[in-house]
Write a protein that holds these residues in place. Structure first.
Motif, mmCIF file in Angstrom:
data_model
loop_
_atom_site.group_PDB
_atom_site.id
_atom_site.type_symbol
_atom_site.label_atom_id
_atom_site.label_comp_id
_atom_site.label_asym_id
_atom_site.label_seq_id
_atom_site.Cartn_x
_atom_site.Cartn_y
_atom_site.Cartn_z
ATOM 1 N N GLN A 42 0.802 -1.228 0.000
ATOM 2 C CA GLN A 42 0.000 0.000 0.000
ATOM 3 C C GLN A 42 0.838 1.283 0.000
ATOM 4 O OE1 GLN A 42 -3.901 0.003 2.208
ATOM 5 N NE2 GLN A 42 -2.927 -1.596 3.409
ATOM 6 N N ALA A 43 2.068 1.205 -0.511
ATOM 7 C CA ALA A 43 2.906 2.402 -0.633
ATOM 8 C C ALA A 43 2.780 2.958 -2.051
ATOM 9 C CB ALA A 43 4.353 2.079 -0.309
ATOM 10 N N TRP A 44 3.103 4.240 -2.211
ATOM 11 C CA TRP A 44 3.029 4.879 -3.537
ATOM 12 C C TRP A 44 3.914 6.119 -3.561
ATOM 13 C CZ3 TRP A 44 1.283 9.921 -3.578
ATOM 14 C CH2 TRP A 44 0.583 10.353 -2.428
ATOM 15 N N VAL A 45 4.322 6.521 -4.774
ATOM 16 C CA VAL A 45 5.034 7.787 -4.950
ATOM 17 C C VAL A 45 4.519 8.454 -6.220
ATOM 18 C CG1 VAL A 45 7.110 6.884 -3.820
ATOM 19 C CG2 VAL A 45 6.988 6.907 -6.304
ATOM 20 N N CYS A 46 4.628 9.779 -6.265
ATOM 21 C CA CYS A 46 4.141 10.524 -7.427
ATOM 22 C C CYS A 46 5.015 11.748 -7.661
ATOM 23 C CB CYS A 46 2.695 10.948 -7.188
ATOM 24 S SG CYS A 46 1.931 11.769 -8.603
ATOM 25 N N PHE A 47 5.348 12.012 -8.921
ATOM 26 C CA PHE A 47 6.162 13.168 -9.303
ATOM 27 C C PHE A 47 5.325 14.105 -10.167
ATOM 28 C CE2 PHE A 47 9.014 9.613 -8.721
ATOM 29 C CZ PHE A 47 10.132 10.136 -8.078
ATOM 30 N N ARG A 48 5.381 15.414 -9.852
ATOM 31 C CA ARG A 48 4.717 16.389 -10.725
ATOM 32 C C ARG A 48 5.317 17.773 -10.500
ATOM 33 N NH1 ARG A 48 0.894 19.488 -7.845
ATOM 34 N NH2 ARG A 48 -0.041 20.249 -9.764
ATOM 35 N N PRO A 49 5.427 18.566 -11.567
ATOM 36 C CA PRO A 49 5.830 19.971 -11.387
ATOM 37 C C PRO A 49 4.673 20.754 -10.780
ATOM 38 C CG PRO A 49 6.090 19.234 -13.684
ATOM 39 C CD PRO A 49 5.245 18.231 -12.986
ATOM 40 N N SER A 50 4.981 21.750 -9.961
ATOM 41 C CA SER A 50 3.938 22.619 -9.418
ATOM 42 C C SER A 50 3.324 23.432 -10.553
ATOM 43 C CB SER A 50 4.531 23.562 -8.363
ATOM 44 O OG SER A 50 3.605 24.565 -8.025
ATOM 45 N N GLY A 51 2.017 23.661 -10.453
ATOM 46 C CA GLY A 51 1.353 24.508 -11.451
ATOM 47 C C GLY A 51 1.450 25.984 -11.133
ATOM 48 N N THR A 52 1.923 26.333 -9.926
ATOM 49 C CA THR A 52 1.902 27.733 -9.501
ATOM 50 C C THR A 52 3.254 28.261 -9.044
ATOM 51 O OG1 THR A 52 1.259 27.002 -7.284
ATOM 52 C CG2 THR A 52 -0.517 27.625 -8.788
#
Length: 579
Positions: A530-540
């Motif tokens: 039940q582990a997870w990771v996520c990458f994303r650039p900030s929109g602001t």
């Protein structure tokens, strides 16, 4: 994009009618090529619902000319795509930041040049009140002048559609195209303020919208009428962090008969410098420093802090040692969800829906499942939650609660953006309920952990500013997409979700299914246990963010797992940047 920044800079410098203060700011940096390039090398991107940036001269800065150009694009979009846009007009509100009121008036002056009426609040207001005002006034759109919780040198402009939610991708693309077709930002037409007032194309909003909002606010309570009428012994400390929340939050508490509310006086001052905090962001524990001092003096049960435009809420509660502990956004949201569902009619569960974003804790899903309530997941950004709420009007589904990890919550769809005024009421109500049961908020959280698992989440934000920073962020995301990880911190990757291609891949079988969400520059990895990771650039902001979550057998187990994932991800990012 401004192709030749030197030419654009020269155009501004030689513009005869350039705003006097901006002209002086330009003169002050004329011998610093790096600062000049950063101010002019591109135009402020119309990104997550609008524009946001550092105040100052230049196409890559927030100033009257970049605001005018953005609003000019909005005006053209409204006239082409929204029925009766001129008559319905645009609702405009603003927060306590530098130039906020000035930008609100500039927006009205541009709209007026197209014959579109602007209804502008006569003093500062929270973002959720602007969201509410759009629907209350049947406006064609809304504009909120705010940079939310960014540092003092920032400001921004958020655009709301006729549903009262932040504009969606298709609307943003149409407005962006209209902005790009506008041409020279220095030559956008504007009308005189007094003329617009005389012609009723600029009108000022007073108390009417506030009163209507407060009526709806009282309706969200889960308390029985007899409990609602009695004075409550909960001691609350509240701070608006120098922003817009004081008036409506205080009146909301009075409606619910919470008489023991102490305001952090120094922070009720609408101060664009946010002088008593390092950052006016309730996500950061330093923002609670003064509130904790007040809390210790009055022996408060709960401390509440709203960010400058009062759309985000942070909370701190006492532990067994009498020390104040700041809850994470995931924890507060999960507690509010459980309180709402446990105090709702069981007959609504079948069609009830809880909405969360893909980077919000799985704790909420586990809680909703235990009540038989379905969880719907959206991309990051409350505009997607608002879109779902609007869709429920035709599907017959019932909105129960929506939240995101970044301290944004919504309990009732009369506003269509995260609403810290609503959340403040429910947080106080929830704390009072548990106090009446002889429990603390942390006792209630522990009970939920014991029942569902010890969910814990983390977030790392890496700031990479300027042109070089933008290129580095793009490179990091490309590397992660092109060379997806197979394991992280010793845990196998089970599923890879690529939101650019809208594909969810089972690592073991290679099977691919479609992700039914809009495309976004984001990668998520589901791990075992039940582990997870996520990458994303900030929109602001000029940041790349990586989120991570675990579910352990105890607080200690979860903390260890989370730290291992954080260290592994830090090493991955450092390795990519070294390339």
């Amino acid at each position: 994009m401004a192709k030749n920044w030197e030419a654009v800079y020269e155009k501004w410098l030689n513009f005869e009618n350039l705003d006097v203060s901006l002209k002086a700011d330009l003169e002050a940096i004329k011998s610093d090529p790096k600062k000049l390039e950063d101010a002019f090398y591109q135009e402020l991107t119309f990104g997550t619902g609008g524009i946001r940036g550092v105040l100052g001269p230049g196409t890559n800065r927030m100033n009257i000319y970049t605001v005018r150009k953005a609003v000019n694009g909005l005006a053209k979009h409204l006239l082409e795509h929204v029925v009766n846009a001129k008559q319905r007009g645009v609702a405009i509100a603003y927060d306590s930041r530098y130039m906020s009121q000035e930008f609100a008036i500039e927006a009205a002056k541009v709209l007026g040049s197209y014959g579109i009426r602007a209804s502008v609040f006569s003093s500062l207001r929270p973002t959720p009140v602007l969201s509410y005002a759009v629907r209350y006034l049947s406006a064609a759109a809304g504009i909120m002048i705010t940079a939310s919780h960014n540092p003092p040198e920032y400001n921004g402009l958020k655009v709301y559609n006729e549903e009262g939610g932040q504009i969606l991708l298709e609307e943003a693309e149409q407005i962006t195209a209209a902005i790009q077709a506008t041409g020279d930002e220095l030559l956008v037409p504007v009308r005189d303020q007094k003329e617009l007032e005389d012609e009723q194309l600029l009108r000022w909003i007073g108390e009417e919208v506030d009163r209507a909002y407060l009526e709806h606010l009282q309706g969200i309570t889960k308390m029985e009428p007899s409990v609602l009428e009695e004075e409550k012994d909960l001691k609350i400390v509240y701070t608006p962090l120098h922003g817009t929340g004081t008036n409506l939050v205080s009146r909301g508490f009075a409606q619910l008969n919470f008489p023991h509310v102490t305001l952090v006086e120094e922070q009720t001052v609408a101060d664009p410098e946010f002088s008593t905090v390092e950052s006016p962001n309730p996500e950061e524990h330093q923002a609670f420093k003064l509130a904790i001092e007040y809390g210790e003096k009055v022996d408060a049960d709960i401390l509440l802090a709203t960010d400058p435009d009062a759309d985000r809420l942070g909370a701190a509660v006492k532990n067994k040692d009498g020390e104040y502990v700041v809850l994470t956004g995931n924890q507060l949201g999960s507690l509010l969800l459980d309180y709402i569902l446990s105090h709702s009619d069981m007959n609504v569960y079948r069609n009830a829906r809880m909405i969360k974003t893909v980077v919000t804790t799985e704790f909420g899903r586990a809680i909703a499942d235990s009540y038989g309530v379905e969880t719907i997941e959206t991309l990051t950004g409350f505009k997607y939650i608002a879109e779902k709420i609007a869709n429920f009007q035709s599907t017959g589904e019932t909105f129960m609660f929506g939240y995101e990890e970044s301290y944004g919550y919504l309990a009732s769809g009369f506003t269509r953006d995260k609403d810290a005024v609503q959340a403040s009421m429910l947080a106080a109500e929830m704390a009072y309920y548990w106090k009446s049961q002889g429990k603390s908020v942390l006792d209630a959280l522990e009970t939920l952990f014991e029942k569902h698992g010890y969910f814990l989440e983390g977030l790392t934000s890496l700031k990479l500013e300027g042109k070089e920073g933008s290129e580095q962020i793009a490179y990091i995301m490309e590397e992660i997409r092109e060379r997806p990880m197979k394991e992280i911190a010793g845990m196998k990757v089970v599923t890879v979700e690529n939101y650019v291609t809208s594909e969810r891949t089972d690592v073991a079988t290679g099977d691919v299914e479609i992700i039914n969400l809009p495309k976004e520059n984001m990668m998520k990895f589901i791990l075992e246990d039940q582990a997870w990771v996520c990458f994303r650039p900030s929109g602001t902001e000029p940041k790349i963010k990586y989120y991570y979550g675990v579910c352990g057998n105890s607080n200690e187990d979860s903390a260890e797992k989370l730290q291992s994932i954080k260290e592994a991800l830090d090493a991955v990012i450092a390795g990519i940047l070294e390339k």
